[in-house]
Design a protein around this motif. Structure first.
Motif, mmCIF file in Angstrom:
data_model
loop_
_atom_site.group_PDB
_atom_site.id
_atom_site.type_symbol
_atom_site.label_atom_id
_atom_site.label_comp_id
_atom_site.label_asym_id
_atom_site.label_seq_id
_atom_site.Cartn_x
_atom_site.Cartn_y
_atom_site.Cartn_z
ATOM 1 N N ALA A 146 42.326 8.994 17.925
ATOM 2 C CA ALA A 146 42.703 10.404 17.894
ATOM 3 C C ALA A 146 41.515 11.289 17.545
ATOM 4 O O ALA A 146 41.344 12.380 18.100
ATOM 5 N N ASP A 147 40.685 10.807 16.624
ATOM 6 C CA ASP A 147 39.509 11.588 16.231
ATOM 7 C C ASP A 147 38.569 11.793 17.412
ATOM 8 O O ASP A 147 38.085 12.908 17.658
ATOM 9 N N MET A 148 38.314 10.729 18.164
ATOM 10 C CA MET A 148 37.424 10.851 19.322
ATOM 11 C C MET A 148 38.014 11.790 20.373
ATOM 12 O O MET A 148 37.336 12.687 20.873
ATOM 13 N N HIS A 149 39.274 11.599 20.696
ATOM 14 C CA HIS A 149 39.878 12.401 21.763
ATOM 15 C C HIS A 149 40.068 13.871 21.371
ATOM 16 O O HIS A 149 40.078 14.740 22.240
ATOM 17 N N SER A 150 40.195 14.143 20.084
ATOM 18 C CA SER A 150 40.382 15.536 19.668
ATOM 19 C C SER A 150 39.076 16.289 19.515
ATOM 20 O O SER A 150 39.037 17.520 19.632
ATOM 21 N N SER A 151 37.967 15.552 19.297
ATOM 22 C CA SER A 151 36.697 16.235 19.030
ATOM 23 C C SER A 151 35.617 16.008 20.078
ATOM 24 O O SER A 151 34.712 16.830 20.227
ATOM 25 N N VAL A 152 35.703 14.911 20.837
ATOM 26 C CA VAL A 152 34.655 14.585 21.805
ATOM 27 C C VAL A 152 35.147 14.757 23.242
ATOM 28 O O VAL A 152 34.609 15.569 23.995
ATOM 29 N N SER A 153 36.161 14.003 23.617
ATOM 30 C CA SER A 153 36.645 14.082 25.007
ATOM 31 C C SER A 153 37.472 15.339 25.261
ATOM 32 O O SER A 153 37.548 15.825 26.385
ATOM 33 N N GLY A 154 38.123 15.862 24.219
ATOM 34 C CA GLY A 154 38.958 17.043 24.386
ATOM 35 C C GLY A 154 40.306 16.747 25.012
ATOM 36 O O GLY A 154 41.030 17.667 25.386
ATOM 37 N N ASN A 155 40.677 15.471 25.095
ATOM 38 C CA ASN A 155 41.960 15.125 25.703
ATOM 39 C C ASN A 155 43.149 15.474 24.816
ATOM 40 O O ASN A 155 44.238 15.771 25.308
ATOM 41 N N VAL A 156 42.951 15.412 23.495
ATOM 42 C CA VAL A 156 44.047 15.596 22.545
ATOM 43 C C VAL A 156 43.992 16.986 21.918
ATOM 44 O O VAL A 156 42.952 17.429 21.451
ATOM 45 N N HIS A 157 45.149 17.665 21.904
ATOM 46 C CA HIS A 157 45.221 19.028 21.389
ATOM 47 C C HIS A 157 45.486 19.087 19.884
ATOM 48 O O HIS A 157 45.021 19.996 19.200
ATOM 49 N N PHE A 158 46.272 18.129 19.375
ATOM 50 C CA PHE A 158 46.632 18.121 17.959
ATOM 51 C C PHE A 158 46.538 16.695 17.415
ATOM 52 O O PHE A 158 46.954 15.752 18.079
ATOM 53 N N VAL A 159 46.005 16.569 16.198
ATOM 54 C CA VAL A 159 45.997 15.287 15.496
ATOM 55 C C VAL A 159 47.003 15.370 14.364
ATOM 56 O O VAL A 159 46.946 16.291 13.533
ATOM 57 N N ALA A 160 47.945 14.415 14.338
ATOM 58 C CA ALA A 160 48.987 14.393 13.314
ATOM 59 C C ALA A 160 48.641 13.378 12.231
ATOM 60 O O ALA A 160 48.127 12.297 12.523
ATOM 61 N N ASP A 161 48.931 13.728 11.000
ATOM 62 C CA ASP A 161 48.667 12.807 9.891
ATOM 63 C C ASP A 161 49.531 11.553 9.999
ATOM 64 O O ASP A 161 49.100 10.454 9.663
ATOM 65 N N ASP A 162 50.772 11.730 10.439
ATOM 66 C CA ASP A 162 51.697 10.615 10.619
ATOM 67 C C ASP A 162 52.766 11.055 11.616
ATOM 68 O O ASP A 162 52.680 12.146 12.191
ATOM 69 N N GLU A 163 53.777 10.230 11.802
ATOM 70 C CA GLU A 163 54.768 10.539 12.823
ATOM 71 C C GLU A 163 55.654 11.726 12.436
ATOM 72 O O GLU A 163 56.073 12.496 13.307
ATOM 73 N N ALA A 164 55.924 11.888 11.150
ATOM 74 C CA ALA A 164 56.700 13.049 10.703
ATOM 75 C C ALA A 164 55.947 14.339 11.014
ATOM 76 O O ALA A 164 56.533 15.336 11.463
ATOM 77 N N HIS A 165 54.642 14.315 10.773
ATOM 78 C CA HIS A 165 53.816 15.478 11.080
ATOM 79 C C HIS A 165 53.786 15.745 12.589
ATOM 80 O O HIS A 165 53.812 16.894 13.031
ATOM 81 N N ALA A 166 53.763 14.672 13.379
ATOM 82 C CA ALA A 166 53.753 14.821 14.833
ATOM 83 C C ALA A 166 55.022 15.520 15.314
ATOM 84 O O ALA A 166 54.971 16.424 16.158
ATOM 85 N N VAL A 167 56.162 15.116 14.772
ATOM 86 C CA VAL A 167 57.431 15.750 15.151
ATOM 87 C C VAL A 167 57.445 17.211 14.710
ATOM 88 O O VAL A 167 57.924 18.093 15.432
ATOM 89 N N ASP A 168 56.886 17.492 13.536
ATOM 90 C CA ASP A 168 56.805 18.878 13.067
ATOM 91 C C ASP A 168 55.944 19.718 14.006
ATOM 92 O O ASP A 168 56.277 20.877 14.298
#
Length: 517
Positions: free
Chosen positions: A217-239
């Motif tokens: 997630a760190d690579m895709h959110s900061s280098v490739s740009g594929n990921v828009h949001f990084v969630a701390d855990d699954e509860a955070h992802a649902v939020d």
């Protein structure tokens, strides 16, 4: 005549087997890793008792490689519809406890069926991705299934919002489905996304890499740009899914969930005057400006870890949903480069697809110079910003805060690029280039002959700003709507937005424009 009790018992037993997925042991193993099951993810997303499952009993009919002996409850995916904060949402959740959530013909058919339901109902689609990839035993049927899913991702694009949550492995061809969706949320741990993993890369190239380097997630959110949001855990992802949905319409035929104030008073916020540095060469953190403009300072930043020289995200201004695009001069002086152009253009087009007004905050000295940028295609990538703004028909309000030089001035939604309202602060500088650069070009001989070249350059630069770069020059020529006190920006933007909500703009009929991809 009463219903045979045996039939009811059989139905309950079958249902219990479906709910158990791959069995208690596999579920316990996931919980030990801090992972939720497919059904737990859906239960966390939807309001209680509103989720209705479809295709629960569907299952593979493969008779090869021992598959005829395998019972795969739900074929490894749970699909259906329910309500999130009172709004209808379609979703599917891959079940890693059943054949590693692998995709076969029936698995894909279930996903496609809920995608078709999303289109018919005009409901957003949420996808929980947790799969080992294609089911090898089903051969080309699995590839065909992926093709059907990709095709429907594209059919839904721009029709209903599509949100992917990567909460487990998402490898090979499976990664293209989330890439075709509007937003990707990925959990920090236990989730990986890649086309070729470390073992394949090493066997083909000889280079040893880690899983984190190619798929975290760190690579895709900061280098490739594929990921828009990084969630701390699954509860955070649902939020994060819920927060995203709170700004988005159900479909492209609806307006976003505006809650406009009945009255808008002209209120001054002196904090905006205090944010502006005394010298134009000093960086200004635009997040402070955004915090003053949006309701309660609440801003859902998108792509926060990627291309930090431009900031994009969702907010409300006097209850009205807006997409904010802002130059961040604390990073690379706020210049537009390849990555920030891609990031900005993509966000603009997403907002336009779903009828979300755009508020653009401008503080840009130009496009990023350098041979790497030129060879990397900055002309093509920068043109995406021009294309995105010019083709957007939603309300567009631009605030020129400080620098607005050259082609980058146009790329940040000038009046000529379709802005409905353009405000400028008194600190705005609108010109072909910065004063210092212009003086070196226009007055090179005078500077060489001057007794004190540095002092002469400063004198000429000040005169240039007053005569050619002042916002009043642009206002006199009709290029901006008004020069405003920064303290009044929120109120004036809100009033303009309120009036523009009824905006309708028609374009020449065509299949689609040819964006410089």
């Amino acid at each position: 005549m009463t219903l045979d009790a045996k039939l009811l018992d059989d139905m309950k037993a079958r249902r219990a087997k479906l709910l158990a997925g791959g069995g208690e042991d596999k579920i316990a193993a996931r919980h030990k890793k801090g992972l939720w099951t497919a059904r737990e993810r859906l239960a966390a997303l939807f309001q209680e008792h509103t989720f209705q499952e479809s295709g629960a009993h569907a299952q593979h009919s493969c008779r090869f490689f021992g598959m005829e002996k395998k019972d795969l409850p739900g074929d490894g995916v749970v699909v259906g519809t329910g309500y999130v904060d009172g709004r209808l949402v379609a979703a599917f959740s891959q079940d890693f406890t059943v054949a590693a959530g692998s995709l076969g013909k029936i698995h894909a058919k279930k996903i496609v069926s809920v995608m078709q339901s999303a289109a018919k109902l005009g409901a957003p689609l949420v996808a929980f991705k947790d799969s080992g990839g294609a089911r090898i035993q089903e051969g080309v049927d699995a590839l065909s299934g992926y093709g059907e899913v990709f095709f429907h991702n594209v059919l839904l694009s721009g029709v209903v919002p599509q949100i992917a949550v990567i909460c487990g492995p998402c490898a090979g061809g499976a990664a293209y489905s989330p890439a075709l969706m509007d937003f990707i949320i990925m959990t920090k741990s236990n989730a990986f996304m890649f086309i070729t993993g470390p073992e394949v890369i090493k066997s083909v190239t000889g280079k040893a890499v880690t899983m984190d380097e190619v798929g975290s997630a760190d690579m895709h959110s900061s280098v490739s740009g594929n990921v828009h949001f990084v969630a701390d855990d699954e509860a955070h992802a649902v939020d994060l899914v819920r927060r995203l949905l709170s700004y988005l319409p159900a479909n492209n035929a609806e307006d976003p969930p505006h809650r406009p104030s009945s009255t808008i008073a002209l209120v001054e916020d002196p904090r905006l005057n205090e944010i502006i540095p005394s010298e134009s060469s000093r960086p200004m953190d635009v997040r402070g400006v955004i915090g003053c403009l949006v309701d309660d300072g609440e801003f859902l930043e998108v792509h926060a870890n990627f291309a930090g020289n431009i900031i994009v995200g969702f907010a409300r201004i006097e209850g009205m949903v807006v997409g904010v695009i802002a130059n961040q001069s604390t990073v690379r002086a706020g210049t537009l480069d390849i990555d920030s152009s891609d990031k900005g253009a993509r966000f603009i087009r997403t907002c336009n697809a779903f009828n979300i007004p755009l508020v653009t905050l401008v503080d840009i000295p130009g496009f990023m110079p350098g041979i790497e940028q030129e060879r990397g295609g900055i002309i093509r990538h920068g043109a995406k910003m021009l294309f995105a703004y010019a083709s957007a028909t939603v309300p567009k309000i631009t605030v020129i805060m400080r620098k607005a030089y050259g082609g980058s001035y146009l790329a940040m939604c000038s009046q000529e690029m379709g802005a409905d309202v353009v405000f400028a602060w008194p600190t705005a500088e609108i010109a072909v280039m910065g004063a210092e650069g212009a003086i070196n070009v226009l007055y090179s001989k005078e500077l060489k002959a001057a007794e004190d070249p540095k002092a002469k350059a400063m004198e000429l630069a000040a005169a240039y700003r007053a005569e050619f770069a002042s916002p009043y020059v642009s206002a006199r020529n009709g290029y901006i709507t008004d020069v405003i006190d920064p303290a009044t920006t929120r109120s004036l933007v809100a009033l303009s937005l309120h009036k523009l909500l009824s905006k309708r703009e028609l374009r020449p009929p065509k299949k689609h424009g040819n964006i410089p991809l």
